[in-house]
Design a protein around this motif. Structure first.
Motif, PDB file in Angstrom:
ATOM      1  N   GLN A 248       0.991   4.113  -2.975  1.00 34.82           N
ATOM      2  CA  GLN A 248       0.782   5.526  -2.675  1.00 34.82           C
ATOM      3  C   GLN A 248       1.894   6.377  -3.287  1.00 34.82           C
ATOM      4  O   GLN A 248       1.636   7.446  -3.856  1.00 34.82           O
ATOM      5  CB  GLN A 248       0.724   5.731  -1.162  1.00 34.82           C
ATOM      6  CG  GLN A 248       0.347   7.142  -0.756  1.00 34.82           C
ATOM      7  CD  GLN A 248       0.170   7.272   0.754  1.00 34.82           C
ATOM      8  OE1 GLN A 248       0.416   6.326   1.505  1.00 34.82           O
ATOM      9  NE2 GLN A 248      -0.248   8.441   1.207  1.00 34.82           N
TER      10      GLN A 248
ATOM     11  N   ASP B 220       0.824  -1.207   0.000  1.00 38.51           N
ATOM     12  CA  ASP B 220       0.000   0.000   0.000  1.00 38.51           C
ATOM     13  C   ASP B 220       0.857   1.256   0.000  1.00 38.51           C
ATOM     14  O   ASP B 220       0.519   2.258  -0.634  1.00 38.51           O
ATOM     15  CB  ASP B 220      -0.973  -0.012   1.179  1.00 38.51           C
ATOM     16  CG  ASP B 220      -0.272  -0.066   2.532  1.00 38.51           C
ATOM     17  OD1 ASP B 220       0.913  -0.474   2.585  1.00 38.51           O
ATOM     18  OD2 ASP B 220      -0.900   0.293   3.546  1.00 38.51           O
TER      19      ASP B 220
ATOM     20  N   SER C 196      -3.843   3.471  -6.772  1.00 33.20           N
ATOM     21  CA  SER C 196      -4.506   2.702  -5.723  1.00 33.20           C
ATOM     22  C   SER C 196      -3.823   1.346  -5.636  1.00 33.20           C
ATOM     23  O   SER C 196      -3.182   0.897  -6.597  1.00 33.20           O
ATOM     24  CB  SER C 196      -5.991   2.514  -6.044  1.00 33.20           C
ATOM     25  OG  SER C 196      -6.150   1.635  -7.140  1.00 33.20           O
ATOM     26  N   GLU C 197      -3.955   0.692  -4.497  1.00 31.01           N
ATOM     27  CA  GLU C 197      -3.330  -0.623  -4.333  1.00 31.01           C
ATOM     28  C   GLU C 197      -3.879  -1.609  -5.368  1.00 31.01           C
ATOM     29  O   GLU C 197      -3.150  -2.427  -5.924  1.00 31.01           O
ATOM     30  CB  GLU C 197      -3.589  -1.131  -2.909  1.00 31.01           C
ATOM     31  CG  GLU C 197      -2.729  -2.316  -2.518  1.00 31.01           C
ATOM     32  CD  GLU C 197      -2.878  -2.681  -1.045  1.00 31.01           C
ATOM     33  OE1 GLU C 197      -2.422  -3.765  -0.675  1.00 31.01           O
ATOM     34  OE2 GLU C 197      -3.471  -1.872  -0.291  1.00 31.01           O
TER      35      GLU C 197
END
Length: 349
Positions: free
Chosen positions: A256, A252, A261-262
């Motif tokens: 970022q 994650d 987005s993941e």
């Protein structure tokens, strides 16, 4: 391992060809875990093996082993990314094929194209490479069929090759091949190829435009130049190399930093044939080999540089990679009297 990829534009062509054969490609994408919406993303790429699975499932669903020939019915410049327009603006077919050899990687990394004199003509030879899966014969047959159809469209002439050769055995029904290629066919051949008359390749193309050809060369060259750098695998690996000395990077956190987005990071890595965990493992392995080439670095220090909080985890990982401890690996290389050559994490095929 980074797998070969196919452009969304070429994948779109395959989808159109399969749809002409009665295949529900939306359902097939879901079945294979592929993102159908990514077909609309000009920068998206699909793993070569995913395209192989598409062909295999389409043949299984339709019973039509010649379904690859449908690519000839949907072939237009846009199916080949910027390459199609570069070919279209070339002065002759000979010049067009020379550009195809130069820029083929943009269309699909799994295909190698060569174009060489052969007797009184020129032979365009195609080889399709899979990664985990052997390439489907429909992929090569469709590529030859679409190439010939594109040439006929470019020249606005009923271009007939001297010969069409296929590596696969003679199909039960050769009529679709004869109807499309309209020339002597050779099956169980040493290579997939089309043999053209020299005279057919030197006729000026109606679409020739030197200024546009130069412009498209520049666009294609720029795409190739940034191809590696723009791949999310490359950018993620760069971040991992920077973050590892601070501890094991979290997915994650990396997403970022990449302004993704993941979920998007996962999808794009999958499109390029890898995953976050696999990329982390490959990056650590490559860095370990580089660090072990530096005798001044202690083994414990290397473990921490690779983001392992517990040195024993580094030793276990290294034994999994090389079936020996880091110390044994270093000693073996020194005993061989050879310098350790760092291997790039992005080039293990």
């Amino acid at each position: 391992m980074n797998q070969r990829t196919t452009s969304s534009s070429w994948a779109n062509g395959i989808v159109q060809a399969l749809s002409l054969g009665g295949v529900d490609c939306h359902a097939l994408f879901d079945e294979l875990g592929l993102d159908y919406q990514a077909l609309q993303d000009a920068d998206a790429r699909f793993p070569q093996d995913a395209m192989t699975q598409l062909w295999q499932r389409a043949v299984a669903l339709t019973g039509n082993a010649a379904i690859g020939l449908n690519l000839a019915r949907v072939m237009r410049p846009g199916a080949m990314h910027v390459v199609g327009y570069a070919l279209m603006s070339s002065a002759t077919l000979k010049e067009s094929f020379q550009r195809l050899v130069r820029y083929q990687r943009i269309i699909a990394e799994g295909a190698d194209v060569s174009f060489e004199p052969d007797g009184g003509g020129y032979r365009l030879t195609l080889a399709i490479h899979g990664d985990r899966l052997p390439a489907a014969r429909q992929s090569a047959e469709g590529s030859l069929a679409s190439t010939l159809a594109f040439c006929r469209w470019l020249t606005d002439r009923p271009l007939i090759p001297l010969e069409a050769s296929f590596e696969g055995p003679t199909p039960e029904d050769v009529e679709p091949y004869q109807a499309l290629f309209q020339c002597p066919l050779q099956f169980s051949a040493p290579r997939h190829s089309l043999l053209f008359r020299h005279a057919d390749l030197t006729v000026p193309l109606p679409t020739a435009n030197p200024e546009l050809a130069n412009l498209h060369d520049r666009f294609a060259g720029q795409y190739l130049a940034r191809f590696t750098d723009s791949r999310i695998t490359h950018r993620t690996r760069q971040l991992l190399c920077r973050l590892l000395p601070e501890g094991e990077p979290r997915r994650d956190a990396v997403a970022q930093l990449l302004h993704l987005s993941e979920r998007t990071l996962q999808r794009r890595l999958h499109e390029e044939g890898t995953s976050f965990q696999q990329l982390l493992d490959d990056t650590r392995r490559t860095l370990a080999e580089q660090y072990l080439a530096q005798p001044e670095l202690a083994l414990l220090e290397i473990g921490y540089l690779l983001g392992f909080a517990d040195p024993s985890n580094f030793f276990r990982a290294f034994r999994r990679w090389h079936s020996m401890t880091p110390g044994e690996y270093r000693a073996e290389r020194l005993a061989m009297g050879s310098e350790l050559v760092p291997r790039d994490a992005g080039h293990r095929h």
